[in-house]
Write an enzyme that holds these catalytic residues in place. Structure first.
Site, mmCIF file in Angstrom:
data_model
loop_
_atom_site.group_PDB
_atom_site.id
_atom_site.type_symbol
_atom_site.label_atom_id
_atom_site.label_comp_id
_atom_site.label_asym_id
_atom_site.label_seq_id
_atom_site.Cartn_x
_atom_site.Cartn_y
_atom_site.Cartn_z
ATOM 1 N N ARG A 99 2.976 -7.691 -1.556
ATOM 2 C CA ARG A 99 1.604 -8.551 -1.929
ATOM 3 C C ARG A 99 2.021 -9.675 -2.694
ATOM 4 N NH1 ARG A 99 -0.617 -2.306 -3.470
ATOM 5 N NH2 ARG A 99 -1.528 -2.289 -0.730
ATOM 6 N N PHE A 101 4.965 -3.463 11.125
ATOM 7 C CA PHE A 101 4.699 -2.611 9.970
ATOM 8 C C PHE A 101 3.715 -1.613 9.949
ATOM 9 C CE2 PHE A 101 3.201 -1.234 5.662
ATOM 10 C CZ PHE A 101 4.457 -0.871 5.052
ATOM 11 N N THR A 108 -1.529 1.524 9.091
ATOM 12 C CA THR A 108 -2.651 2.013 9.006
ATOM 13 C C THR A 108 -3.263 2.694 10.776
ATOM 14 O OG1 THR A 108 -2.730 -0.403 7.763
ATOM 15 C CG2 THR A 108 -5.221 0.559 8.769
ATOM 16 N N GLU A 109 -4.111 3.328 10.181
ATOM 17 C CA GLU A 109 -5.122 4.387 11.394
ATOM 18 C C GLU A 109 -6.422 4.165 11.349
ATOM 19 O OE1 GLU A 109 -3.444 8.076 12.148
ATOM 20 O OE2 GLU A 109 -1.099 7.716 11.588
ATOM 21 N N GLY A 120 -7.032 3.416 6.335
ATOM 22 C CA GLY A 120 -6.713 1.700 6.179
ATOM 23 C C GLY A 120 -6.691 1.725 4.674
ATOM 24 N N PHE A 172 -4.659 -2.256 13.625
ATOM 25 C CA PHE A 172 -4.544 -4.030 12.884
ATOM 26 C C PHE A 172 -2.980 -3.870 12.671
ATOM 27 C CE2 PHE A 172 -8.733 -2.446 10.825
ATOM 28 C CZ PHE A 172 -9.450 -2.822 12.451
ATOM 29 N N GLU A 189 -2.758 -6.128 3.657
ATOM 30 C CA GLU A 189 -1.794 -5.334 2.768
ATOM 31 C C GLU A 189 -2.662 -4.738 1.354
ATOM 32 O OE1 GLU A 189 1.431 -7.695 2.205
ATOM 33 O OE2 GLU A 189 1.920 -8.593 4.159
ATOM 34 N N GLY A 193 -21.817 -31.117 6.829
ATOM 35 C CA GLY A 193 -22.168 -30.500 8.122
ATOM 36 C C GLY A 193 -20.462 -30.315 9.010
ATOM 37 N N ASP A 229 3.831 -3.500 -2.664
ATOM 38 C CA ASP A 229 4.345 -3.826 -4.154
ATOM 39 C C ASP A 229 4.966 -5.187 -3.493
ATOM 40 O OD1 ASP A 229 3.019 -1.920 -5.347
ATOM 41 O OD2 ASP A 229 5.019 -1.303 -6.512
HETATM 42 N N1 CAA Z 1 5.340 2.247 -5.736
HETATM 43 C C1 CAA Z 1 5.988 3.244 -4.795
HETATM 44 N N2 CAA Z 1 5.388 4.775 -4.959
HETATM 45 C C2 CAA Z 1 4.011 4.791 -5.323
HETATM 46 C C3 CAA Z 1 3.653 3.608 -5.869
HETATM 47 C C4 CAA Z 1 4.362 1.917 -5.713
HETATM 48 N N3 CAA Z 1 3.453 0.667 -6.251
HETATM 49 N N4 CAA Z 1 2.665 3.679 -5.355
HETATM 50 C C5 CAA Z 1 1.888 5.380 -6.522
HETATM 51 N N5 CAA Z 1 3.346 5.748 -5.750
HETATM 52 C C6 CAA Z 1 3.151 6.995 -5.444
HETATM 53 C C7 CAA Z 1 2.634 7.767 -6.153
HETATM 54 O O1 CAA Z 1 3.991 8.508 -7.350
HETATM 55 C C8 CAA Z 1 2.036 9.207 -5.398
HETATM 56 O O2 CAA Z 1 3.985 10.883 -5.337
HETATM 57 P P1 CAA Z 1 4.563 11.517 -5.795
HETATM 58 O O3 CAA Z 1 3.264 11.689 -4.105
HETATM 59 O O4 CAA Z 1 5.744 11.690 -5.545
HETATM 60 O O5 CAA Z 1 2.938 11.721 -6.812
HETATM 61 C C9 CAA Z 1 2.364 8.929 -4.080
HETATM 62 O O6 CAA Z 1 3.193 7.601 -4.528
HETATM 63 C C10 CAA Z 1 1.037 9.080 -4.082
HETATM 64 O O7 CAA Z 1 0.270 8.446 -5.086
HETATM 65 P P2 CAA Z 1 -1.504 7.748 -5.357
HETATM 66 O O8 CAA Z 1 -1.705 9.771 -5.628
HETATM 67 O O9 CAA Z 1 -1.307 6.771 -6.334
HETATM 68 O O10 CAA Z 1 -2.010 7.691 -3.678
HETATM 69 P P3 CAA Z 1 -3.348 7.531 -3.918
HETATM 70 O O11 CAA Z 1 -3.480 8.261 -2.234
HETATM 71 O O12 CAA Z 1 -4.547 7.842 -5.236
HETATM 72 O O13 CAA Z 1 -3.723 5.663 -3.898
HETATM 73 C C11 CAA Z 1 -3.254 3.762 -2.650
HETATM 74 C C12 CAA Z 1 -2.881 5.140 -2.790
HETATM 75 C C13 CAA Z 1 -2.731 2.663 -3.751
HETATM 76 C C14 CAA Z 1 -5.049 3.480 -2.686
HETATM 77 C C15 CAA Z 1 -2.858 3.628 -1.508
HETATM 78 O O14 CAA Z 1 -3.229 4.155 -0.322
HETATM 79 C C16 CAA Z 1 -3.293 1.602 -1.077
HETATM 80 O O15 CAA Z 1 -2.448 0.498 -1.298
HETATM 81 N N6 CAA Z 1 -3.793 1.418 0.075
HETATM 82 C C17 CAA Z 1 -3.760 0.444 0.739
HETATM 83 C C18 CAA Z 1 -3.629 0.458 2.253
HETATM 84 C C19 CAA Z 1 -3.209 -0.545 2.337
HETATM 85 O O16 CAA Z 1 -2.260 -2.125 1.827
HETATM 86 N N7 CAA Z 1 -2.006 -1.420 4.014
HETATM 87 C C20 CAA Z 1 -2.300 -1.865 4.197
HETATM 88 C C21 CAA Z 1 -0.890 -2.002 5.260
HETATM 89 S S1 CAA Z 1 0.016 -3.469 5.535
HETATM 90 C C22 CAA Z 1 -0.840 -4.795 6.208
HETATM 91 O O17 CAA Z 1 -1.863 -4.884 6.303
HETATM 92 C C23 CAA Z 1 -0.164 -5.320 6.829
HETATM 93 C C24 CAA Z 1 -0.327 -7.153 7.637
HETATM 94 O O18 CAA Z 1 -0.938 -6.494 8.801
HETATM 95 C C25 CAA Z 1 -0.561 -7.900 7.332
#
Ligand code: CAA
Length: 383
Positions: free
Chosen positions: A243, A123, A126-127, A131, A156, A363, A340, A240
């Site tokens: 997590r 998946f 991330t860049e 992050g 990552f 995540e 220890g 979603d």
């Molecule tokens: N489901 C579907 N759509 C969603 C959503 C959700 N849960 N949450 C938001 N959206 C939609 C919004 O409706 C919006 O759509 P429109 O452009 O049509 O209006 C769009 O997505 C953008 O939403 P936001 O404006 O809320 O976005 P944001 O930039 O303010 O915030 C965030 C988003 C929640 C902070 C998000 O960036 C986030 O979750 N960041 C964390 C990143 C992350 O989890 N990275 C994990 C990497 S993978 C990993 O770690 C796996 C591994 O290797 C083990």
């Protein structure tokens, strides 16, 4: 009606996962933690045990389970080794966008061969500068004839050096920012993809975490998932689901730490009595057990809601955040109880503590989970 008992089918799945985790993962966990490698053959063994790609439908080579079955499996695997388990579990995260948004043709071409062949998927979201702010990615996938040409770097990336296919999130329309992000299926052997760094991690070392560089990587536009510009929403929707899996993994890590600490506290004699006789130790164990139970219930609730088709954004963020904070706290207490010895590599609890730290980060950091929860609360309350 609320029923907290597991059905016969869930009990069978739990027993099968526990057997696999205890027989195939736990005995090699310390060795591969030291080596910092994915144990060869473990993914194929997980597939043979019916524990790989469990939420992928049967007709595409998965097990056709729901999120609850998946959570029960993740807890068992996590109790043996989070590092080895994340390789098995993250496949689901990488394949979910294809399962949810792929056309029949895309599922036939990409999902089935990967799932049936026990191949790995990555998946790629991330860049370096994107992050927590995942919408700020810079990797581009610019249309050129019938193709997209991908340029940029992802960091990552779990299983990035071992994967057969990748779900890559890239800007197909850079002017539109996060709304110009698209999700694209990229076969890992496409020319122009290079592993430019293999990360040397503190914990969960038995997984492959790499930086990937994409240089003029050409894939057909037919590999686009869903609509152009919907990639960011696809990523968030996928997370979603993912997590609650991290939450379950966290419950497993915490449970293993409690098991070790409890056994030790009952056996270790100081001042002429087992150390569990001291309230200072006994209350730590009580808190550990309490939080694990609460974390499991929240995790199962989030998974159950996903299986009912309900919106899980808030509950899966709660489960991930609470369960991984619990794993960190419980593993830290376990090290303390072993004193220890707990700090030494001869005993398993220091590894559990190192492994737990990553659960609070990947995540989505737990700060991001709290932000997601708070946003959902704000949306729900009358203004
Ligand atoms: N489901 C579907 N759509 C969603 C959503 C959700 N849960 N949450 C938001 N959206 C939609 C919004 O409706 C919006 O759509 P429109 O452009 O049509 O209006 C769009 O997505 C953008 O939403 P936001 O404006 O809320 O976005 P944001 O930039 O303010 O915030 C965030 C988003 C929640 C902070 C998000 O960036 C986030 O979750 N960041 C964390 C990143 C992350 O989890 N990275 C994990 C990497 S993978 C990993 O770690 C796996 C591994 O290797 C083990």
């Amino acid at each position: 009606m609320i029923d907290f008992s597991l059905s016969a089918e869930l009990q069978e799945i739990q027993a099968r996962a526990r057997k696999f985790a205890q027989e195939e993962i736990r005995p090699i966990a310390a060795e591969y933690d030291r080596k910092g490698e994915v144990p060869p053959g473990i993914v194929e063994k997980a597939k043979a045990a019916g524990l790989l790609n469990v939420t992928i439908p049967k007709e595409y080579g998965g097990m056709g389970y729901g999120a609850l079955e998946s959570a029960i499996i993740a807890e068992e695997l996590g109790a043996a080794c989070a590092g080895i388990s994340i390789t098995i579990l993250v496949n689901g995260l990488a394949l979910t966008p294809i399962q949810l948004f792929g056309t029949e043709e895309q599922k036939d071409r990409f999902l089935r061969p990967v799932a049936e062949g026990a191949k790995l998927a990555a998946f790629c979201l991330t860049e370096r500068q994107a992050g927590s702010d995942a919408g700020a990615i810079k990797t581009t996938a610019l249309p050129d004839g019938d193709d997209y040409v991908i340029n940029g770097q992802k960091c990552f990336i779990t299983s990035g050096g071992l994967a057969e296919i990748m779900t890559v999130f890239a800007l197909t329309d850079p002017e539109r920012g996060a709304r110009g992000v698209s999700a694209i299926i990229v076969p890992a052997r496409t020319p122009g993809i290079r592993v430019t760094k293999v990360e040397d991690k503190m914990g969960q070392r038995a997984s492959n975490t790499v930086e990937l560089t994409f240089e003029n990587v050409r894939v057909p536009q037919a590999n686009l998932l869903g609509k152009p510009g919907r990639g960011f929403a696809i990523a968030l929707q996928t997370l979603d689901f993912g997590r609650s899996g991290v939450a379950a993994l966290s419950v497993g890590v915490a449970r293993a730490a409690l098991e070790y600490a409890l056994a030790y506290a009952k056996e270790r004699q100081q001042f002429g009595a087992p150390i569990i006789n001291n309230q200072g130790i006994a209350f730590l164990l009580a808190d550990m057990a309490m939080k694990i139970e609460a974390a499991r219930l929240l995790t199962w609730q989030a998974a159950w809601m996903a299986d009912q088709g309900l919106k899980v954004t808030e509950k899966s963020a709660m489960a991930k955040c609470f369960a991984s904070d619990t794993a960190m706290e419980v593993t830290t207490h376990a090290v303390q109880i072993l004193g220890g010895y707990g700090y030494m590599r001869d005993y398993p609890v220091e590894k559990l503590m190192r492994d737990a730290k990553l659960l609070q980060i990947y995540e989505g950091t737990n700060q991001i989970q709290r932000m997601v929860i708070a946003r959902e609360l704000a949306k729900a309350s009358p203004s």
